[in-house]
Write an enzyme that holds these catalytic residues in place. Sequence first.
Site, PDB file in Angstrom:
ATOM      1  N   ALA A   1      47.351  34.683  33.126  1.00 35.64           N
ATOM      2  CA  ALA A   1      46.596  35.853  33.149  1.00 35.64           C
ATOM      3  C   ALA A   1      45.347  35.933  34.163  1.00 35.64           C
ATOM      4  O   ALA A   1      45.620  36.859  34.985  1.00 35.64           O
ATOM      5  CB  ALA A   1      45.746  36.043  31.596  1.00 35.64           C
ATOM      6  N   GLU A   2      44.872  34.780  34.332  1.00 36.45           N
ATOM      7  CA  GLU A   2      43.684  34.636  35.031  1.00 36.45           C
ATOM      8  C   GLU A   2      44.304  34.675  36.641  1.00 36.45           C
ATOM      9  O   GLU A   2      43.517  35.363  37.513  1.00 36.45           O
ATOM     10  CB  GLU A   2      42.870  33.509  34.980  1.00 36.45           C
ATOM     11  CG  GLU A   2      41.619  33.313  36.001  1.00 36.45           C
ATOM     12  CD  GLU A   2      40.563  32.779  35.307  1.00 36.45           C
ATOM     13  OE1 GLU A   2      39.653  32.645  36.328  1.00 36.45           O
ATOM     14  OE2 GLU A   2      40.520  32.285  34.267  1.00 36.45           O
ATOM     15  N   THR A   3      45.428  33.973  36.841  1.00 37.66           N
ATOM     16  CA  THR A   3      46.075  34.077  38.340  1.00 37.66           C
ATOM     17  C   THR A   3      46.260  35.880  38.585  1.00 37.66           C
ATOM     18  O   THR A   3      45.879  36.191  39.637  1.00 37.66           O
ATOM     19  CB  THR A   3      47.205  33.390  38.327  1.00 37.66           C
ATOM     20  OG1 THR A   3      47.072  31.887  38.047  1.00 37.66           O
ATOM     21  CG2 THR A   3      47.994  33.344  39.510  1.00 37.66           C
TER      22      THR A   3
END
Length: 163
Positions: free
Chosen positions: A61-63
Amino acid sequence: MPKMMLGPMQVDRSFESEQLTRRLGIEIITCEKGLVVGTMPISGNRQPVGILHGGANAVLAETLGSVAAFLYASPGGNAVGIDLSCTHHRWVSSGTVTGVCRPLDERQSVASYEIVVTDDSGNRTCTARLTCAIRRGGGRRRGLRNAPGQRTEPDDIRRTEHR
């Protein structure tokens, strides 16, 4: 030797072998303003009981959200995650998960993204929200100081972020 890229971001050569995305097998499939899609295998990213580790979902998700924010920041700009929340709806024990990232709100200095992660059957397994601080690239921004006491534009025409 070709440069390693993560979507539009060039990876510093001295850190190529240390990329978490590489270790987790994350691949970016679609990379355009307003839509970033990536995949990640379950294999190699498991909890001790054999299901996908929630932290791996968070990295996916953060990527994807960070790539989306970097695209929004424009050439010469930058983005950094400042808040991430993940809700894990169901566990996955095999195959691949796919994350689809779309903007919720993009402003001058902050942007928020929703990342929906699904399994191979299309079942939602995780919903994440990422907020990033944005530094826009190119040109002057409103309200920045050129020198002490000197503004690029008068205070009375600066816009507020919060509406």
